[in-house]
Design an enzyme around this catalytic site. Structure first.
Site, PDB file in Angstrom:
ATOM      1  N   GLU A  28       0.658  -1.250  -0.080  1.00 29.68           N
ATOM      2  CA  GLU A  28      -0.004  -0.051  -0.011  1.00 29.68           C
ATOM      3  C   GLU A  28       0.900   1.120  -0.143  1.00 29.68           C
ATOM      4  O   GLU A  28       2.028   1.343   0.249  1.00 29.68           O
ATOM      5  CB  GLU A  28      -0.771  -0.101   1.147  1.00 29.68           C
ATOM      6  CG  GLU A  28      -1.829  -0.808   1.391  1.00 29.68           C
ATOM      7  CD  GLU A  28      -2.830  -0.764   2.667  1.00 29.68           C
ATOM      8  OE1 GLU A  28      -2.337  -0.013   3.548  1.00 29.68           O
ATOM      9  OE2 GLU A  28      -3.953  -1.416   2.643  1.00 29.68           O
ATOM     10  N   ARG A  37     -14.038  -7.795  18.241  1.00 35.51           N
ATOM     11  CA  ARG A  37     -14.184  -8.224  19.761  1.00 35.51           C
ATOM     12  C   ARG A  37     -14.726  -7.047  20.505  1.00 35.51           C
ATOM     13  O   ARG A  37     -14.725  -5.743  19.768  1.00 35.51           O
ATOM     14  CB  ARG A  37     -12.902  -8.452  20.156  1.00 35.51           C
ATOM     15  CG  ARG A  37     -11.887  -7.561  20.111  1.00 35.51           C
ATOM     16  CD  ARG A  37     -10.672  -7.509  20.780  1.00 35.51           C
ATOM     17  NE  ARG A  37      -9.967  -6.422  20.612  1.00 35.51           N
ATOM     18  CZ  ARG A  37      -8.937  -6.282  19.659  1.00 35.51           C
ATOM     19  NH1 ARG A  37      -8.968  -7.119  18.801  1.00 35.51           N
ATOM     20  NH2 ARG A  37      -8.472  -5.137  19.713  1.00 35.51           N
TER      21      ARG A  37
HETATM   22  C1  MV4 Z   1      -0.551   1.699   7.811  1.00 38.72           C
HETATM   23  C2  MV4 Z   1      -0.058   3.019   7.950  1.00 38.72           C
HETATM   24  C3  MV4 Z   1       0.492   3.908   7.010  1.00 38.72           C
HETATM   25  N1  MV4 Z   1       0.107   3.568   5.782  1.00 38.72           N
HETATM   26  N2  MV4 Z   1      -0.967   1.629   6.351  1.00 38.72           N
HETATM   27  C4  MV4 Z   1      -0.545  -0.162  12.024  1.00 38.72           C
HETATM   28  C5  MV4 Z   1      -1.171  -1.130  12.655  1.00 38.72           C
HETATM   29  C6  MV4 Z   1      -2.097  -1.733  11.427  1.00 38.72           C
HETATM   30  N3  MV4 Z   1      -3.483  -1.806  12.052  1.00 38.72           N
HETATM   31  C7  MV4 Z   1      -1.760  -0.979  10.342  1.00 38.72           C
HETATM   32  N4  MV4 Z   1      -1.120   0.135  10.753  1.00 38.72           N
HETATM   33  C8  MV4 Z   1      -0.696   1.207  10.009  1.00 38.72           C
HETATM   34  N5  MV4 Z   1      -1.307   0.920   8.784  1.00 38.72           N
HETATM   35  C9  MV4 Z   1      -0.557   2.475   5.521  1.00 38.72           C
HETATM   36  N6  MV4 Z   1      -0.841   2.196   4.276  1.00 38.72           N
HETATM   37  C10 MV4 Z   1       0.300   3.293   9.246  1.00 38.72           C
HETATM   38  C11 MV4 Z   1       0.042   2.529  10.371  1.00 38.72           C
HETATM   39  C12 MV4 Z   1       0.382   2.459  11.453  1.00 38.72           C
HETATM   40  C13 MV4 Z   1      -0.644   3.055  12.787  1.00 38.72           C
HETATM   41  C14 MV4 Z   1      -2.072   2.764  12.412  1.00 38.72           C
HETATM   42  C15 MV4 Z   1      -2.781   2.952  13.191  1.00 38.72           C
HETATM   43  C16 MV4 Z   1      -2.569   3.151  14.478  1.00 38.72           C
HETATM   44  C17 MV4 Z   1      -1.206   3.456  14.894  1.00 38.72           C
HETATM   45  C18 MV4 Z   1      -0.400   3.172  13.854  1.00 38.72           C
HETATM   46  C19 MV4 Z   1       0.983   3.384  14.421  1.00 38.72           C
HETATM   47  C20 MV4 Z   1       1.928   3.132  13.444  1.00 38.72           C
HETATM   48  C21 MV4 Z   1       1.672   2.827  12.045  1.00 38.72           C
END
Ligand code: MV4
Length: 497
Positions: free
Chosen positions: A202, A294
């Site tokens: 992504e 959940r």
């Molecule tokens: C991402 C992102 C940036 N770009 N996807 C982190 C956990 C997982 N649920 C998905 N996550 C992320 N996906 C794209 N395309 C950044 C994160 C991310 C993040 C997301 C939600 C809450 C905290 C986070 C901390 C670091 C990275």
């Protein structure tokens, strides 16, 4: 389906207590289960009956499907509530529970299966108009293909494991030079961590806020959302502070995101309590991330702003009843925060701390709720999640809820182990946090650099919380030193008013 008269709670700690309390209020009999070291825990004393299910390690006790179902049958329970963690998102467990004629208080195995795999989730929601981060919806193993995708998307890109969750198996790639090795690593990491080497690509959103929506579905296909929770204050994918509502959503955006969240639930015929996670970028564009099948740790902030009991709703839905209100009936009232109090040392890289709660006195009073599962004299064991309690504050406004939280942090007395309470004080006193000017990089941007400002010898000599307290005091007179990337204007600051 049908009326539930006795519930087995397949969990421990604060969430076991949380579920048991609602059961008691509903006149439902309760069964607790416990591992050897948990014999004296609050949930064991509180439940009508309690059964030992094995030794300390989770795989022989709280994750032991056969044993837990055996206890449910022996004690004549008619339903099982899994709490969060442990078996809560295990489709095999929910299937096994239903197979012996018990009610699983949670979603169907089908919903758990789909949302447990990110590619399956993407596929399910593709029939709906839900914003997704630009990227591919199939596994990528070929290096040439990966390069082509990355060039189309533009760097930085993110390689994610399909089976991953909570940030495990993610790799940011900044340039074409490193993509081949990063792809190899991501695949082998995913294979060893999840037994499934599927990864996809992504575009990387650099400064997302984490906004999640609480949804409920009933078994007749009715859905509601209970607004959002903002969970951007986290470190290494472990949430530390949550709030509801978010300081940055407008009514219009909340409405659009809520509708998208309900569509995500619809896409897998969801029923029960669920959470749909989104990222919100600097332009206030949002993207579907994943769905958690959940009841979440942070559900109390939603309870406070809606006045609902989410566990009670879960039970009614499991009994086959309709959601007892409509979307139009739901209004946000006031503002709530949750601080997770972990047995971890914020001054020492948040290393888990274990030991006896020599002193334990929780705060209370107007606008304060504490969900905990332990009492003074008990031991916080190394075997399980280090969450001691959840400190929750509620006020008419965001400012009021912050003041109440700070008052309650001061009032909390925990001795015997290091906790994240001083870190909570740091967050709730931080100008950027107070202004709503933060994203998921808050901890890395402000907290760790702030620790480096303290001289090393001084740090070693002093008691951790004392150092943090003195730094907090210092900070008030050197407030410009705080940010490491304050050269760039923040988009959040402008929008929040
Ligand atoms: C991402 C992102 C940036 N770009 N996807 C982190 C956990 C997982 N649920 C998905 N996550 C992320 N996906 C794209 N395309 C950044 C994160 C991310 C993040 C997301 C939600 C809450 C905290 C986070 C901390 C670091 C990275």
């Amino acid at each position: 389906m049908g009326k539930i008269s006795k519930v087995l709670v397949a969990n421990r700690g604060e969430i076991a207590m949380r579920v048991l309390r609602t059961c008691r209020e509903m006149g439902i009999k309760t069964v607790a289960v416990y591992s050897d070291p948990d014999r004296e825990c609050n949930h064991v004393r509180f439940a009508d009956e309690a059964y030992n299910i094995g030794p300390a390690d989770s795989s022989s006790s709280y994750l032991n499907i056969e044993k837990i179902i055996e206890v449910a049958q022996k004690s004549d329970a008619d339903a099982i509530h899994p709490g969060y963690g442990f078996l809560s998102e295990n489709a095999r467990f929910s299937k096994a529970v239903e197979k012996v004629g018990l009610i699983f208080i949670g979603p169907s195995p089908h919903s758990i299966d789909i949302m447990g795999n990110k590619l399956a989730a993407k596929k399910a929601v593709s029939n709906f108009d839900i914003p997704m981060v630009p990227g591919v919806d199939h596994p990528v193993a070929d290096k040439a293909e990966a390069k082509k995708i990355a060039e189309e998307l533009g760097f930085p890109i993110l390689i994610k494991a399909a089976a991953g969750g909570g940030g495990k198996g993610m790799r940011v790639v900044d340039s074409i030079d490193t993509i081949e090795e990063q792809l190899d690593r991501a695949i082998s990491e995913a294979k060893s961590a999840f037994g499934d080497g599927s990864v996809f690509i992504e575009r990387y959103i650099t400064k997302p806020r984490h906004i999640e929506f609480q949804i409920f579905g009933d078994k007749k296909g009715n859905y509601v959302h209970l607004f959002e929770r903002e969970c951007s204050i986290q470190r290494r994918h472990q949430k530390v502070v949550e709030e509801a509502p978010s300081a940055v959503l407008t009514e219009e955006l909340r409405d659009r995101m809520g509708k998208a969240a309900i569509d995500v639930a619809r896409s897998c015929d969801y029923y029960g309590a669920g959470t749909v996670e989104f990222m919100l970028d600097e332009n206030l564009d949002f993207y579907f991330l994943e769905m958690n099948t959940r009841l979440q740790v942070e559900h109390p902030v939603t309870e406070l702003i809606t006045g609902l009991d989410l566990v009670k709703l879960q039970i009614h839905i499991a009994e086959g009843e309709d959601i007892p209100f409509s979307q139009e009936d739901m209004k946000i009232s006031g503002h709530a925060f949750e601080l997770r109090v972990y047995a971890e040392d914020p001054m020492n890289q948040f290393l888990p701390d274990s030991g006896v709660l020599k002193t334990y006195r929780a705060p209370d009073g107007n606008g304060i709720r504490v969900d905990d599962g332990f009492t003074q004299g008990q031991e916080i064991s190394i075997h399980y999640d280090p969450l001691i309690s959840k400190l929750i504050s509620y006020g008419e406004t965001r400012e009021e809820a912050i003041s109440k939280m700070l008052r309650a942090i001061e009032e909390y007395r925990i001795e015997g182990l290091a906790t994240t309470l001083p870190f909570g004080k740091y967050v709730f006193e931080h100008r950027a946090f107070i202004d709503g000017d933060f994203d998921t990089k808050f901890v890395d941007r402000y907290f760790y650099p702030s620790l480096k400002e303290i001289e090393k010898p001084e740090r070693d000599q002093l008691e951790a919380s004392v150092v943090l307290a003195s730094w907090l005091h210092q900070k008030k007179t050197h407030s410009t030193k705080m940010g490491t990337d304050s050269d760039k204007p923040s988009p959040w600051r402008r929008r929040y008013s």
